[in-house]
Design a protein around this motif. Structure first.
Motif, PDB file in Angstrom:
ATOM      1  N   ASP A 187      43.377 -26.725 114.604  1.00  0.00           N
ATOM      2  CA  ASP A 187      43.620 -27.750 113.603  1.00  0.00           C
ATOM      3  C   ASP A 187      44.479 -27.129 112.506  1.00  0.00           C
ATOM      4  O   ASP A 187      44.499 -25.912 112.337  1.00  0.00           O
ATOM      5  CB  ASP A 187      42.316 -28.244 112.975  1.00  0.00           C
ATOM      6  N   VAL A 188      45.159 -27.966 111.764  1.00  0.00           N
ATOM      7  CA  VAL A 188      45.971 -27.486 110.643  1.00  0.00           C
ATOM      8  C   VAL A 188      45.444 -28.093 109.356  1.00  0.00           C
ATOM      9  O   VAL A 188      45.155 -29.292 109.298  1.00  0.00           O
ATOM     10  CB  VAL A 188      47.458 -27.864 110.839  1.00  0.00           C
ATOM     11  N   ARG A 189      45.314 -27.253 108.346  1.00  0.00           N
ATOM     12  CA  ARG A 189      44.901 -27.714 107.030  1.00  0.00           C
ATOM     13  C   ARG A 189      45.960 -27.302 106.013  1.00  0.00           C
ATOM     14  O   ARG A 189      46.674 -26.304 106.197  1.00  0.00           O
ATOM     15  CB  ARG A 189      43.556 -27.101 106.630  1.00  0.00           C
ATOM     16  N   ALA A 190      46.045 -28.053 104.939  1.00  0.00           N
ATOM     17  CA  ALA A 190      46.982 -27.721 103.866  1.00  0.00           C
ATOM     18  C   ALA A 190      46.417 -28.200 102.545  1.00  0.00           C
ATOM     19  O   ALA A 190      45.570 -29.098 102.504  1.00  0.00           O
ATOM     20  CB  ALA A 190      48.354 -28.357 104.121  1.00  0.00           C
ATOM     21  N   ARG A 191      46.875 -27.572 101.479  1.00  0.00           N
ATOM     22  CA  ARG A 191      46.523 -28.055 100.141  1.00  0.00           C
ATOM     23  C   ARG A 191      47.718 -27.856  99.220  1.00  0.00           C
ATOM     24  O   ARG A 191      48.560 -26.975  99.427  1.00  0.00           O
ATOM     25  CB  ARG A 191      45.300 -27.328  99.586  1.00  0.00           C
ATOM     26  N   ALA A 192      47.799 -28.699  98.206  1.00  0.00           N
ATOM     27  CA  ALA A 192      48.847 -28.611  97.190  1.00  0.00           C
ATOM     28  C   ALA A 192      48.200 -28.869  95.835  1.00  0.00           C
ATOM     29  O   ALA A 192      47.365 -29.771  95.703  1.00  0.00           O
ATOM     30  CB  ALA A 192      49.953 -29.622  97.462  1.00  0.00           C
ATOM     31  N   PRO A 193      48.563 -28.090  94.816  1.00  0.00           N
ATOM     32  CA  PRO A 193      47.897 -28.220  93.515  1.00  0.00           C
ATOM     33  C   PRO A 193      48.380 -29.429  92.720  1.00  0.00           C
ATOM     34  O   PRO A 193      49.532 -29.855  92.833  1.00  0.00           O
ATOM     35  CB  PRO A 193      48.274 -26.917  92.803  1.00  0.00           C
ATOM     36  N   LEU A 194      47.490 -29.971  91.899  1.00  0.00           N
ATOM     37  CA  LEU A 194      47.855 -30.992  90.929  1.00  0.00           C
ATOM     38  C   LEU A 194      48.439 -30.309  89.693  1.00  0.00           C
ATOM     39  O   LEU A 194      48.373 -29.087  89.564  1.00  0.00           O
ATOM     40  CB  LEU A 194      46.646 -31.843  90.559  1.00  0.00           C
ATOM     41  N   ARG A 195      49.006 -31.077  88.789  1.00  0.00           N
ATOM     42  CA  ARG A 195      49.692 -30.467  87.653  1.00  0.00           C
ATOM     43  C   ARG A 195      49.398 -31.188  86.349  1.00  0.00           C
ATOM     44  O   ARG A 195      49.016 -32.359  86.316  1.00  0.00           O
ATOM     45  CB  ARG A 195      51.194 -30.454  87.894  1.00  0.00           C
ATOM     46  N   LEU A 196      49.573 -30.462  85.267  1.00  0.00           N
ATOM     47  CA  LEU A 196      49.618 -31.037  83.930  1.00  0.00           C
ATOM     48  C   LEU A 196      51.067 -31.034  83.466  1.00  0.00           C
ATOM     49  O   LEU A 196      51.743 -29.995  83.542  1.00  0.00           O
ATOM     50  CB  LEU A 196      48.774 -30.226  82.942  1.00  0.00           C
ATOM     51  N   GLY A 197      51.541 -32.153  83.007  1.00  0.00           N
ATOM     52  CA  GLY A 197      52.893 -32.227  82.456  1.00  0.00           C
ATOM     53  C   GLY A 197      52.845 -31.913  80.972  1.00  0.00           C
ATOM     54  O   GLY A 197      52.402 -32.738  80.174  1.00  0.00           O
ATOM     55  N   LEU A 198      53.290 -30.716  80.585  1.00  0.00           N
ATOM     56  CA  LEU A 198      53.190 -30.302  79.191  1.00  0.00           C
ATOM     57  C   LEU A 198      54.272 -30.936  78.326  1.00  0.00           C
ATOM     58  O   LEU A 198      54.027 -31.270  77.166  1.00  0.00           O
ATOM     59  CB  LEU A 198      53.276 -28.779  79.090  1.00  0.00           C
ATOM     60  N   ALA A 199      55.477 -31.071  78.866  1.00  0.00           N
ATOM     61  CA  ALA A 199      56.571 -31.633  78.067  1.00  0.00           C
ATOM     62  C   ALA A 199      57.706 -32.060  78.989  1.00  0.00           C
ATOM     63  O   ALA A 199      57.882 -31.509  80.072  1.00  0.00           O
ATOM     64  CB  ALA A 199      57.072 -30.610  77.048  1.00  0.00           C
ATOM     65  N   GLY A 200      58.460 -33.045  78.534  1.00  0.00           N
ATOM     66  CA  GLY A 200      59.650 -33.486  79.265  1.00  0.00           C
ATOM     67  C   GLY A 200      59.407 -34.558  80.298  1.00  0.00           C
ATOM     68  O   GLY A 200      60.365 -35.027  80.927  1.00  0.00           O
ATOM     69  N   GLY A 201      58.157 -34.955  80.512  1.00  0.00           N
ATOM     70  CA  GLY A 201      57.874 -35.974  81.510  1.00  0.00           C
ATOM     71  C   GLY A 201      58.600 -37.274  81.201  1.00  0.00           C
ATOM     72  O   GLY A 201      58.603 -37.739  80.062  1.00  0.00           O
ATOM     73  N   GLY A 202      59.223 -37.861  82.219  1.00  0.00           N
ATOM     74  CA  GLY A 202      60.023 -39.071  82.046  1.00  0.00           C
ATOM     75  C   GLY A 202      61.503 -38.771  82.146  1.00  0.00           C
ATOM     76  O   GLY A 202      62.283 -39.608  82.615  1.00  0.00           O
ATOM     77  N   THR A 203      61.909 -37.551  81.749  1.00  0.00           N
ATOM     78  CA  THR A 203      63.327 -37.203  81.854  1.00  0.00           C
ATOM     79  C   THR A 203      63.703 -36.845  83.289  1.00  0.00           C
ATOM     80  O   THR A 203      64.886 -36.623  83.574  1.00  0.00           O
ATOM     81  CB  THR A 203      63.691 -36.025  80.924  1.00  0.00           C
ATOM     82  N   ASP A 204      62.718 -36.795  84.178  1.00  0.00           N
ATOM     83  CA  ASP A 204      63.002 -36.577  85.605  1.00  0.00           C
ATOM     84  C   ASP A 204      63.202 -37.900  86.343  1.00  0.00           C
ATOM     85  O   ASP A 204      63.315 -37.908  87.575  1.00  0.00           O
ATOM     86  CB  ASP A 204      61.871 -35.777  86.260  1.00  0.00           C
ATOM     87  N   LEU A 205      63.258 -39.003  85.597  1.00  0.00           N
ATOM     88  CA  LEU A 205      63.513 -40.313  86.193  1.00  0.00           C
ATOM     89  C   LEU A 205      65.013 -40.567  86.324  1.00  0.00           C
ATOM     90  O   LEU A 205      65.793 -40.196  85.450  1.00  0.00           O
ATOM     91  CB  LEU A 205      62.926 -41.422  85.318  1.00  0.00           C
ATOM     92  N   SER A 206      65.391 -41.219  87.417  1.00  0.00           N
ATOM     93  CA  SER A 206      66.739 -41.788  87.487  1.00  0.00           C
ATOM     94  C   SER A 206      66.712 -43.120  86.725  1.00  0.00           C
ATOM     95  O   SER A 206      65.696 -43.817  86.737  1.00  0.00           O
ATOM     96  CB  SER A 206      67.139 -42.038  88.942  1.00  0.00           C
ATOM     97  N   PRO A 207      67.768 -43.485  86.005  1.00  0.00           N
ATOM     98  CA  PRO A 207      69.082 -42.833  85.988  1.00  0.00           C
ATOM     99  C   PRO A 207      69.259 -41.787  84.894  1.00  0.00           C
ATOM    100  O   PRO A 207      70.350 -41.238  84.747  1.00  0.00           O
ATOM    101  CB  PRO A 207      70.015 -44.019  85.738  1.00  0.00           C
ATOM    102  N   TYR A 208      68.189 -41.470  84.124  1.00  0.00           N
ATOM    103  CA  TYR A 208      68.374 -40.535  83.009  1.00  0.00           C
ATOM    104  C   TYR A 208      68.834 -39.169  83.499  1.00  0.00           C
ATOM    105  O   TYR A 208      69.846 -38.630  83.031  1.00  0.00           O
ATOM    106  CB  TYR A 208      67.077 -40.388  82.205  1.00  0.00           C
ATOM    107  N   CYS A 209      68.107 -38.589  84.449  1.00  0.00           N
ATOM    108  CA  CYS A 209      68.461 -37.240  84.880  1.00  0.00           C
ATOM    109  C   CYS A 209      69.789 -37.214  85.620  1.00  0.00           C
ATOM    110  O   CYS A 209      70.493 -36.194  85.617  1.00  0.00           O
ATOM    111  CB  CYS A 209      67.345 -36.635  85.737  1.00  0.00           C
TER     112      CYS A 209
END
Length: 363
Positions: A22-44
């Motif tokens: 079987d295959v297992r995987a994990r990926a961490p969650l994150r806290l956005g400290l600053a800049g969140g929203g500027t990674d949206l198109s069309p801004y970026c």
């Protein structure tokens, strides 16, 4: 070598139900400290975006194994939802466990020449739905990472993040930015720039251990008890950007500038300055769309400030989910207890440095 290959199994097709792993995987969650929203198109795409985020000890998990019923089964254990489909069927991608289906479909179409294997794909996440911790994107990253190992694909963290972004945002058309996929794939403390032409620069920060200890000791996160639906907020932000709304643009420019200032404050170990930047970013964030702040968010936020928090903001688009605060480490226990007594779900949190990981286990 493909971990599903063995003497009894010739291909990763419909007959594959007796694989030894079987295959297992994990990926961490994150806290956005600053800049969140500027990674949206069309801004970026036009101005370039920048975010500072940090992954934490909460994870999205994915498990992929041969299906004993000769079908394709998807399960989300944390949601109590499951579904089973006949091989070769094409279920809709606008209802049900669409993230599971979209990743499976992409892998079958792109890497297996359309030969759909009988698999069980199951997941669970260490956070409520709509948490604002990037859980949906981390889940897609974990699914992609599981298939990367299972199919022995030559994909690095940037490839996994980009593929997860394309599946979630382009294939499924789900609203959102880009930072969550890259945070989950790379892990750690990262300053990430999103430049025109879909160019992404991930810069890991080498923060002295003493400063990270102070960061963790000063940080409190609190679930508002209100799962957010970010689509409406993100749509309003995008509409404001498309229409070149002056207030939205000014706020986005401020958020991007705050990401660089937050990076410098963290590298100096200045938690007070970080708290001030959080507060400024929170005010700018609220100007980008209605609904970023709710009554539940404001109530817990105001209480935290009254009880000694230096500053805070929501993690993610807003509208609910998790709040984060900085406070004197000696006040942290009091702040957590007070927020919990008021109906929040507050706790400490630790930084993690590993990105998405996959491994195989014997059946």
């Amino acid at each position: 070598m493909n971990v599903w290959r063995g003497e009894q199994v010739e291909t990763l097709g419909r007959r594959r139900t007796t694989a030894a792993f079987d295959v297992r995987a994990r990926a961490p969650l994150r806290l956005g400290l600053a800049g969140g929203g500027t990674d949206l198109s069309p801004y970026c795409d036009q101005f370039g975006g920048a975010v500072l985020n940090v992954t934490i000890d909460r994870f999205a998990f994915a498990h992929v194994s041969p299906d004993p019923h000769g079908a394709v089964t998807f399960r989300a254990h944390d949601l109590g939802v499951g579904e089973r489909h006949a091989l070769g069927s094409r279920p809709r991608l606008d209802e049900g466990l669409v993230l599971h289906r979209a990743v499976y479909d992409h892998m079958v179409e792109t890497y297996l020449d359309g030969d759909a294997p009988a698999l069980t794909v199951s997941t669970n996440i260490d956070a409520p739905a709509g948490s604002g911790l990037g859980s949906s994107s981390a889940l897609v990253v974990a699914l992609v990472e599981a298939f990367r190992l299972a199919l022995d694909l030559p994909l690095g963290p940037g490839d996994v993040a980009h593929l997860a972004f394309m599946i979630e945002r382009r294939k499924l058309g789900l609203a959102g930015g880009r930072q969550d996929q890259y945070a989950a794939a790379y892990g750690g403390v990262n300053f990430i720039e999103f430049l025109p032409g879909d160019k992404v620069l991930v810069s890991p920060l080498r923060v002295p251990r003493a400063y990270l200890n102070e960061f963790e000791s000063s940080l409190v996160i609190c679930f508002t008890g209100q799962s957010r639906h970010s689509e409406t907020i993100i749509k309003e932000q995008i509409d404001g950007l498309v229409g070149m709304n002056a207030e939205t643009l000014e706020s986005m420019h401020q958020l991007k500038a705050d990401a660089a200032l937050m990076r410098e404050a963290l590298l100096r170990g200045d938690m007070r300055d970080m708290a001030e930047i959080l507060m400024r970013s929170w005010k700018a964030k609220k100007r980008t769309a209605r609904g970023v702040a709710t009554d539940a968010v404001d109530r817990l936020f105001d209480l935290a400030i009254a009880e000694g928090a230096w500053g805070g903001k929501v993690s993610g688009a807003g509208g609910g989910g998790f709040l984060m605060f900085f406070t004197d480490p000696e006040n942290r226990h009091h702040l957590i207890s007070t927020l919990n007594a008021a109906g929040g779900q507050a706790s400490s949190v630790k930084v993690t440095f590993e990105g998405a990981e996959a491994w195989s286990v014997p059946r």
